[in-house]
Design a protein around this motif. Structure first.
Motif, PDB file in Angstrom:
ATOM      1  N   UNK A 108       0.971  -1.324   0.020  1.00 12.10           N
ATOM      2  CA  UNK A 108      -0.075  -0.119  -0.025  1.00 12.10           C
ATOM      3  C   UNK A 108       0.945   1.217   0.052  1.00 12.10           C
ATOM      4  N   UNK A 109       0.414   2.267  -0.630  1.00 13.00           N
ATOM      5  CA  UNK A 109       1.256   3.590  -0.727  1.00 13.00           C
ATOM      6  C   UNK A 109       1.058   4.255   0.460  1.00 13.00           C
ATOM      7  N   UNK A 110       1.991   4.934   1.075  1.00 12.60           N
ATOM      8  CA  UNK A 110       1.948   5.783   2.357  1.00 12.60           C
ATOM      9  C   UNK A 110       3.215   6.172   2.817  1.00 12.60           C
ATOM     10  N   UNK A 111       3.190   6.931   3.866  1.00 10.71           N
ATOM     11  CA  UNK A 111       4.406   7.476   4.627  1.00 10.71           C
ATOM     12  C   UNK A 111       4.988   6.446   5.882  1.00 10.71           C
ATOM     13  N   UNK A 112       5.808   6.091   5.947  1.00 12.67           N
ATOM     14  CA  UNK A 112       6.297   5.405   7.029  1.00 12.67           C
ATOM     15  C   UNK A 112       7.328   6.046   7.894  1.00 12.67           C
ATOM     16  N   UNK A 113       7.100   6.304   9.185  1.00 11.24           N
ATOM     17  CA  UNK A 113       8.120   6.923   9.967  1.00 11.24           C
ATOM     18  C   UNK A 113       8.479   5.841  11.120  1.00 11.24           C
ATOM     19  N   UNK A 158      15.379  10.594  13.084  1.00  8.89           N
ATOM     20  CA  UNK A 158      14.010   9.988  12.780  1.00  8.89           C
ATOM     21  C   UNK A 158      13.869   9.661  11.284  1.00  8.89           C
ATOM     22  N   UNK A 159      13.437   8.703  10.910  1.00  9.76           N
ATOM     23  CA  UNK A 159      13.240   8.289   9.448  1.00  9.76           C
ATOM     24  C   UNK A 159      11.827   8.431   8.941  1.00  9.76           C
ATOM     25  N   UNK A 160      11.780   9.082   7.672  1.00  5.11           N
ATOM     26  CA  UNK A 160      10.595   9.277   6.984  1.00  5.11           C
ATOM     27  C   UNK A 160      10.874   8.809   5.638  1.00  5.11           C
ATOM     28  N   UNK A 161       9.830   7.700   5.152  1.00  8.67           N
ATOM     29  CA  UNK A 161       9.942   7.418   3.772  1.00  8.67           C
ATOM     30  C   UNK A 161       8.673   7.297   3.218  1.00  8.67           C
ATOM     31  N   UNK A 162       8.526   7.691   1.862  1.00 10.69           N
ATOM     32  CA  UNK A 162       7.069   7.687   1.277  1.00 10.69           C
ATOM     33  C   UNK A 162       7.480   6.902  -0.135  1.00 10.69           C
ATOM     34  N   UNK A 163       6.153   6.279  -0.299  1.00  8.57           N
ATOM     35  CA  UNK A 163       6.013   5.546  -1.707  1.00  8.57           C
ATOM     36  C   UNK A 163       4.984   6.266  -2.503  1.00  8.57           C
ATOM     37  N   UNK A 164       4.700   7.431  -2.382  1.00  2.61           N
ATOM     38  CA  UNK A 164       3.554   7.807  -3.112  1.00  2.61           C
ATOM     39  C   UNK A 164       4.285   8.865  -4.321  1.00  2.61           C
ATOM     40  N   UNK A 165       5.531   8.691  -4.498  1.00  6.64           N
ATOM     41  CA  UNK A 165       5.932   9.383  -5.567  1.00  6.64           C
ATOM     42  C   UNK A 165       5.810  10.848  -5.569  1.00  6.64           C
ATOM     43  N   UNK A 166       5.736  11.563  -4.195  1.00  2.00           N
ATOM     44  CA  UNK A 166       5.558  12.870  -4.143  1.00  2.00           C
ATOM     45  C   UNK A 166       6.951  13.626  -4.127  1.00  2.00           C
ATOM     46  N   UNK A 167       6.632  14.947  -4.742  1.00  2.00           N
ATOM     47  CA  UNK A 167       8.010  15.770  -4.789  1.00  2.00           C
ATOM     48  C   UNK A 167       8.384  16.504  -3.413  1.00  2.00           C
ATOM     49  N   UNK A 168       7.151  16.891  -2.752  1.00  2.00           N
ATOM     50  CA  UNK A 168       7.420  17.806  -1.608  1.00  2.00           C
ATOM     51  C   UNK A 168       7.263  16.761  -0.262  1.00  2.00           C
ATOM     52  N   UNK A 169       8.192  17.071   0.693  1.00  3.09           N
ATOM     53  CA  UNK A 169       8.058  16.326   1.981  1.00  3.09           C
ATOM     54  C   UNK A 169       8.322  17.607   3.209  1.00  3.09           C
ATOM     55  N   UNK A 170       7.856  17.254   4.264  1.00  8.30           N
ATOM     56  CA  UNK A 170       7.680  18.148   5.464  1.00  8.30           C
ATOM     57  C   UNK A 170       7.971  17.379   6.631  1.00  8.30           C
ATOM     58  N   UNK A 171       8.555  18.424   7.393  1.00 14.44           N
ATOM     59  CA  UNK A 171       8.677  17.948   9.086  1.00 14.44           C
ATOM     60  C   UNK A 171       7.909  18.720   9.733  1.00 14.44           C
ATOM     61  N   UNK A 198      18.325  13.429  -0.179  1.00 10.52           N
ATOM     62  CA  UNK A 198      19.126  12.702  -1.217  1.00 10.52           C
ATOM     63  C   UNK A 198      18.450  11.911  -2.128  1.00 10.52           C
ATOM     64  N   UNK A 199      17.221  11.410  -1.752  1.00 13.19           N
ATOM     65  CA  UNK A 199      16.386  10.694  -2.246  1.00 13.19           C
ATOM     66  C   UNK A 199      15.073  11.195  -2.382  1.00 13.19           C
ATOM     67  N   UNK A 200      14.365  10.984  -3.454  1.00 13.41           N
ATOM     68  CA  UNK A 200      13.011  11.413  -3.438  1.00 13.41           C
ATOM     69  C   UNK A 200      12.084  10.830  -2.297  1.00 13.41           C
ATOM     70  N   UNK A 201      12.380   9.741  -2.115  1.00 15.53           N
ATOM     71  CA  UNK A 201      11.406   8.980  -1.158  1.00 15.53           C
ATOM     72  C   UNK A 201      11.948   9.162   0.267  1.00 15.53           C
ATOM     73  N   UNK A 202      12.858   9.853   0.439  1.00 14.99           N
ATOM     74  CA  UNK A 202      13.393   9.751   1.997  1.00 14.99           C
ATOM     75  C   UNK A 202      13.781  11.230   2.600  1.00 14.99           C
ATOM     76  N   UNK A 257       4.052  14.460   2.958  1.00 16.92           N
ATOM     77  CA  UNK A 257       4.289  14.626   1.948  1.00 16.92           C
ATOM     78  C   UNK A 257       3.069  15.100   1.008  1.00 16.92           C
ATOM     79  N   UNK A 258       3.516  15.907  -0.060  1.00 14.65           N
ATOM     80  CA  UNK A 258       2.569  16.363  -1.028  1.00 14.65           C
ATOM     81  C   UNK A 258       2.917  16.198  -2.500  1.00 14.65           C
ATOM     82  N   UNK A 259       1.975  16.142  -3.520  1.00 11.64           N
ATOM     83  CA  UNK A 259       2.271  16.170  -4.671  1.00 11.64           C
ATOM     84  C   UNK A 259       2.576  17.627  -5.195  1.00 11.64           C
ATOM     85  N   UNK A 260       3.281  17.895  -6.051  1.00  9.45           N
ATOM     86  CA  UNK A 260       3.273  19.282  -6.219  1.00  9.45           C
ATOM     87  C   UNK A 260       2.931  19.582  -7.694  1.00  9.45           C
ATOM     88  N   UNK A 261       2.506  21.032  -7.918  1.00  7.80           N
ATOM     89  CA  UNK A 261       2.663  21.953  -6.877  1.00  7.80           C
ATOM     90  C   UNK A 261       1.508  22.082  -5.829  1.00  7.80           C
TER      91      UNK A 261
END
Lengths: 115, 118
Positions: free
Chosen positions: A1-6, A21-34, A69-73, A93-97
């Motif tokens: 399933x697609x999502x964000x894993x912390x 703290x680790x954050x990985x996403x497999x949603x192919x989103x460009x933007x990520x936030x903490x 360094x990577x889109x997913x992380x 994460x969010x799809x851009x723009x």
């Protein structure tokens, strides 16, 4: 399933230690936030990244560092310079723009307790 | 810059009663507005959003919100709440400029804890 894993979900550290703290996403989103969440204060933005190899400080960046360094992380390091690091940390994460959808997708959070 | 104020930190209500969670914002530019919900020890999920068009927005789980530009408000309502609606609710604003672009980051309110009692 697609999502964000912390990870980790819960973390205990001694004062003066850096933690990541680790954050990985497999949603192919460009933007990520903490975000940092404290009771009664809502969510406050620490860092965000609109694209790989680029990131900007949010409202409370002092004492934190990130890399993209990577889109997913998008890992977040809480350094010993952060005066009050005990908090609940949320990655999103969010799809851009972002203006097109306005929606952020959140992970389940990491609760950091500094002893 | 923009800011969000949620006027109530806690709202207790009985099951099947109506509820309104209040949100006011300030911004020097036009905005997009959102409501998110957070269940205990979890991340946030989107309830509904106002981007443009009709000022009455319907979301998931029977919630709706009305954008009032003159009052700079975006209050969240539900006509009949359930125990499962117990959660923390966040209002958020995203500034936008001409051309549809944005500042790229949401500003959140302080949150309102909704507690539904049987």
């Amino acid at each position: 399933d697609g999502g964000i894993t912390q990870s980790p979900k819960y973390l205990f550290r001694k004062e003066g230690q850096n933690v990541t703290l680790s954050c990985e996403q497999n949603l192919n989103h460009d933007a990520m936030y903490w975000y940092r969440q404290d009771p009664g204060q809502g969510l406050r933005l620490i860092y965000y990244s609109q694209i790989v190899n680029d990131f900007q400080k949010g409202d409370i960046a002092e004492g934190y560092s990130v890399s993209r360094e990577k889109k997913e992380s998008f890992p977040l390091t809480v350094t010993s310079a952060q005066k009050n690091p005990t908090a609940f940390y949320l990655c999103a994460s969010g799809s851009g723009p972002i203006a097109l959808t306005g929606e952020l997708f959140f992970g389940e959070g990491s609760r950091l307790t500094v002893l | 810059a923009q800011s969000v104020t949620q006027l109530d930190s806690q709202v207790p209500v009985f099951e099947e009663a109506p509820v309104e969670l209040r949100c006011n914002y300030s911004s020097s530019v036009s905005v997009y507005l959102f409501w998110y919900v957070q269940y205990p020890n979890q991340g946030l999920q989107l309830l509904l959003k106002y981007l443009s068009g009709s000022t009455l927005v319907k979301g998931i789980n029977g919630f709706e919100a009305e954008f009032n530009k003159s009052q700079t408000s975006f209050h969240l309502r539900k006509p009949s709440v359930h125990i499962s609606d117990t959660a923390e609710y966040f209002c958020a604003v995203l500034g936008r400029v001409a051309g549809g672009t944005s500042y790229g980051k949401l500003t959140f309110g302080q949150g309102t804890i909704l507690t539904v009692h049987p």
